[in-house]
Design a protein around this motif. Structure first.
Motif, PDB file in Angstrom:
ATOM      1  N   GLN A  79       0.132  16.348  14.273  1.00 41.31           N
ATOM      2  CA  GLN A  79       0.421  17.741  13.994  1.00 41.31           C
ATOM      3  C   GLN A  79      -0.349  18.748  14.356  1.00 41.31           C
ATOM      4  O   GLN A  79       0.160  19.758  14.389  1.00 41.31           O
ATOM      5  CB  GLN A  79       0.708  17.543  12.193  1.00 41.31           C
ATOM      6  N   ASP A  80      -1.562  18.317  13.519  1.00 40.26           N
ATOM      7  CA  ASP A  80      -2.366  19.612  14.181  1.00 40.26           C
ATOM      8  C   ASP A  80      -2.875  19.974  15.841  1.00 40.26           C
ATOM      9  O   ASP A  80      -2.457  20.765  16.119  1.00 40.26           O
ATOM     10  CB  ASP A  80      -3.883  19.045  13.994  1.00 40.26           C
ATOM     11  N   ALA A  81      -2.655  19.085  16.730  1.00 36.28           N
ATOM     12  CA  ALA A  81      -2.686  18.609  17.823  1.00 36.28           C
ATOM     13  C   ALA A  81      -1.433  20.302  18.315  1.00 36.28           C
ATOM     14  O   ALA A  81      -1.393  20.277  19.194  1.00 36.28           O
ATOM     15  CB  ALA A  81      -3.211  17.649  18.362  1.00 36.28           C
TER      16      ALA A  81
ATOM     17  N   ILE B  79       3.226  18.739  25.219  1.00 39.12           N
ATOM     18  CA  ILE B  79       3.284  17.793  23.841  1.00 39.12           C
ATOM     19  C   ILE B  79       2.355  16.312  24.952  1.00 39.12           C
ATOM     20  O   ILE B  79       1.946  16.088  23.919  1.00 39.12           O
ATOM     21  CB  ILE B  79       4.989  17.073  24.509  1.00 39.12           C
ATOM     22  N   VAL B  80       3.121  16.217  25.504  1.00 39.40           N
ATOM     23  CA  VAL B  80       1.348  14.621  26.702  1.00 39.40           C
ATOM     24  C   VAL B  80       0.013  15.645  26.047  1.00 39.40           C
ATOM     25  O   VAL B  80      -0.885  15.036  25.886  1.00 39.40           O
ATOM     26  CB  VAL B  80       1.733  15.006  28.222  1.00 39.40           C
ATOM     27  N   ARG B  81      -0.449  17.022  25.944  1.00 38.15           N
ATOM     28  CA  ARG B  81      -1.566  17.389  26.407  1.00 38.15           C
ATOM     29  C   ARG B  81      -1.877  17.470  24.754  1.00 38.15           C
ATOM     30  O   ARG B  81      -3.389  16.878  23.714  1.00 38.15           O
ATOM     31  CB  ARG B  81      -1.946  19.066  27.027  1.00 38.15           C
ATOM     32  N   ALA B  82      -0.516  17.596  23.862  1.00 40.12           N
ATOM     33  CA  ALA B  82      -1.239  17.151  22.164  1.00 40.12           C
ATOM     34  C   ALA B  82      -1.647  15.721  21.253  1.00 40.12           C
ATOM     35  O   ALA B  82      -2.658  15.719  20.591  1.00 40.12           O
ATOM     36  CB  ALA B  82       0.042  17.819  21.508  1.00 40.12           C
ATOM     37  N   VAL B  83      -0.678  14.947  22.634  1.00 43.59           N
ATOM     38  CA  VAL B  83      -1.240  13.806  22.058  1.00 43.59           C
ATOM     39  C   VAL B  83      -2.609  13.249  22.627  1.00 43.59           C
ATOM     40  O   VAL B  83      -3.580  12.958  22.162  1.00 43.59           O
ATOM     41  CB  VAL B  83       0.077  12.943  22.389  1.00 43.59           C
TER      42      VAL B  83
END
Length: 156
Positions: free
Chosen positions: A91-93, A145-149
């Protein structure tokens, strides 16, 4: 015939009454328990916006009948993954990468990502894309989204 059920949702015991044992888990979570993280999208298990964790596995709650849950099954929704004061690393990412645009798909993206990182703590980009391939997003924030993961994987 109405049936009483006991559920473990986000670490809390919940008692619900369902009229039909085939009632989707999504309806119980939203309508009976007031949890709005999981969303109704397609109703067919194809978009992923209704994703929750059941015993640590990502499942589509719109096609999971509440009667199909094992006794004692642990259900975690977006609300139980983290809190506003202490968000889960995923969530933070997602916040840090500004991965949400309209936000409709984000519940499914976050829940699917958290399940992926529980199984594969350091996935490569191909594994992330494969894990999220069945979650639909029309806003075009896929790269974020990919960067967040990837960011979340780096913090776990």
């Amino acid at each position: 015939m109405a049936q009483q059920m006991s559920l473990d949702v986000n670490g809390h015991a919940a008692r619900v009454t369902v009229d039909d044992p085939e009632t989707p888990l999504l309806y119980v979570l939203r309508d009976d328990l007031g949890l709005h993280g999981p969303r109704f999208g397609c109703g067919l298990g194809q978009c992923g916006s209704c994703t929750v964790h059941v015993d640590g596995q990502a499942v589509r709650s719109c096609i999971t009948p509440v009667s199909g849950l094992k006794p004692g099954a642990r259900i975690v929704t977006l609300e139980g993954l983290g809190s506003p004061d202490k968000p889960h690393p995923v969530q933070d990412a997602f916040i840090a990468e500004q991965a949400a645009q309209c936000g409709y798909c984000i519940n499914g993206m976050i829940m699917q990502s958290a399940a992926l990182l529980n199984e594969t703590p350091k996935p490569d980009e191909a594994a992330i894309r494969q894990a999220l391939a069945q979650n639909l997003c029309r806003c075009g924030t896929h790269l974020r989204i990919v960067r967040a993961v990837q960011r979340a994987a780096g913090t776990l």
